[in-house]
Design a protein around this motif. Structure first.
Motif, PDB file in Angstrom:
ATOM      1  N   ARG A  72      34.639  63.505 -31.142  1.00 27.82           N
ATOM      2  CA  ARG A  72      35.998  63.679 -30.585  1.00 27.82           C
ATOM      3  C   ARG A  72      36.111  65.069 -29.974  1.00 27.82           C
ATOM      4  N   ASP A 115      39.072  67.515 -28.190  1.00 25.49           N
ATOM      5  CA  ASP A 115      40.465  67.773 -27.816  1.00 25.49           C
ATOM      6  C   ASP A 115      40.495  68.958 -26.851  1.00 25.49           C
ATOM      7  N   VAL A 144      42.773  71.660 -24.865  1.00 23.19           N
ATOM      8  CA  VAL A 144      44.091  72.316 -24.805  1.00 23.19           C
ATOM      9  C   VAL A 144      44.144  73.068 -23.483  1.00 23.19           C
ATOM     10  N   HIS A 151      40.843  63.824 -25.814  1.00 23.53           N
ATOM     11  CA  HIS A 151      42.315  63.892 -25.897  1.00 23.53           C
ATOM     12  C   HIS A 151      42.784  65.180 -25.251  1.00 23.53           C
ATOM     13  N   TRP A 187      45.840  68.011 -24.451  1.00 26.25           N
ATOM     14  CA  TRP A 187      47.059  68.579 -25.036  1.00 26.25           C
ATOM     15  C   TRP A 187      47.543  69.703 -24.137  1.00 26.25           C
ATOM     16  N   VAL A 212      46.937  69.663 -32.888  1.00 28.43           N
ATOM     17  CA  VAL A 212      45.574  69.155 -32.636  1.00 28.43           C
ATOM     18  C   VAL A 212      44.841  68.974 -33.956  1.00 28.43           C
ATOM     19  N   ALA A 225      45.891  65.988 -35.891  1.00 30.58           N
ATOM     20  CA  ALA A 225      45.694  64.655 -35.284  1.00 30.58           C
ATOM     21  C   ALA A 225      44.482  63.917 -35.841  1.00 30.58           C
ATOM     22  N   ASP A 226      43.577  64.655 -36.523  1.00 25.58           N
ATOM     23  CA  ASP A 226      42.364  63.986 -37.027  1.00 25.58           C
ATOM     24  C   ASP A 226      41.849  64.772 -38.236  1.00 25.58           C
ATOM     25  N   ARG A 268      33.503  67.155 -34.067  1.00 27.80           N
ATOM     26  CA  ARG A 268      34.763  67.382 -33.346  1.00 27.80           C
ATOM     27  C   ARG A 268      34.742  68.743 -32.679  1.00 27.80           C
ATOM     28  N   VAL A 307      37.249  71.427 -30.204  1.00 31.67           N
ATOM     29  CA  VAL A 307      38.499  71.716 -29.497  1.00 31.67           C
ATOM     30  C   VAL A 307      38.146  72.715 -28.403  1.00 31.67           C
TER      31      VAL A 307
END
Ligand SMILES: O=C(NCc1ccc(CNCc2ncc[nH]2)cc1)c1csc2nc[nH]c(=O)c12
Length: 246
Positions: free
Chosen positions: A2, A4, A6, A34, A36, A74, A77-78, A107, A109
């Motif tokens: 995953r 994310d 930003v 994802h 954001w 964020v 979310a997981d 994961r 970010v």
């Protein structure tokens, strides 16, 4: 895996990774992306995300608070632990070794700056590593984030078919690639090297290795600096360079 992102323009990263290998990896669920936007976590009717830099001088700085709130959402979310990467000109230069390490994480970010960047207090409090994609000036971190997404997506199991994974191997050993040819055999621009049509797979592999070594020597000698060539590779390179002299 995953990821994310930003960013004030999250759709920029989405669109840059919606096609081809990366698009398919996303469709197959090998990679979830994802987006954001810190603006959704900013106050007031102007939803301010940036302001003037203390100390004067040009440019604006992205504010701590909207980013703090956004990153909290964020994380929420997981359950998987996050590794927060801030794309920044002050970061360590991204290379394939680091790509392989990032691709193994559950994961990521990716925090993208705009303007002059992010308030340093946010960086100190929330960022695990800063990464740059090279010594040139972008307008923001989004294209750099898209490059991180692209490079790690290809390394997810199942993202590349067999051919693609072979392609990975050739670059992975730190040399430039050999030249490639397809139809027609003869063209005004030249003919396909006979060895590639010989059916002699040992000769073809040898020719390709030799081409990769010669090209790396000629165009990117820095890639050869940090490594000992095997006796066989040294011989191939010498022979290949001698052939150029003739
Ligand atoms: O957000 C990014 N760039 C936006 C950006 C560009 C210029 C400035 C202003 N810097 C003033 C300065 N620099 C040195 C001395 N004074 C700030 C932010 C970015 C993320 S990863 C990456 N990798 C390679 N290049 C990049 O620009 C990036």
């Amino acid at each position: 895996m995953r990821i994310d992102v930003v960013s004030l323009f999250p759709e920029e990263v989405d669109r840059c990774t919606a096609f081809g290998v990366t698009g398919r990896a996303r469709e197959r669920g090998l990679l979830q992306l994802h987006g954001w936007n810190p603006r959704d976590y900013a106050d007031g009717n102007y939803r301010k995300t940036d302001d003037r830099t203390f100390g004067g001088g040009p440019g604006m700085v992205m504010l701590v608070e909207p980013l703090r709130r956004c990153l909290a959402a964020v994380r929420e979310a997981d359950p998987a632990p996050v590794h927060v990467v801030y794309l920044s000109p002050q970061g360590r230069r991204l290379d394939q070794k680091r790509v392989r390490e990032l691709a193994a994480m559950p994961r990521l970010v990716l925090l993208c700056g705009r303007y002059e960047g992010v308030d340093e207090r946010l960086v100190q409090a929330e960022v695990d590593e800063e990464l740059s994609i090279g010594d040139y000036v972008l307008s923001g971190g989004e294209l750099a984030a898209a490059i991180v997404v692209d490079t790690v997506a290809r390394l997810q199991d199942g993202a590349l078919n067999d051919a693609g994974s072979a392609e990975q191997d050739s670059f992975e050993d730190g040399l430039l690639d050999c030249p490639h040819y397809s139809h027609p055999v003869e063209h005004a621009y030249g003919v396909v090297p006979a060895v590639l049509r010989s059916g002699n797979h040992a000769a073809i592999a040898r020719w390709r290795r030799q081409q990769a070594l010669v090209r790396t020597w000629q165009r990117r000698p820095d890639l050869l600096e940090g490594r000992e060539l095997s006796k066989a590779d040294r011989k191939l390179l010498q022979e290949g360079l001698a052939a150029l002299e003739r």
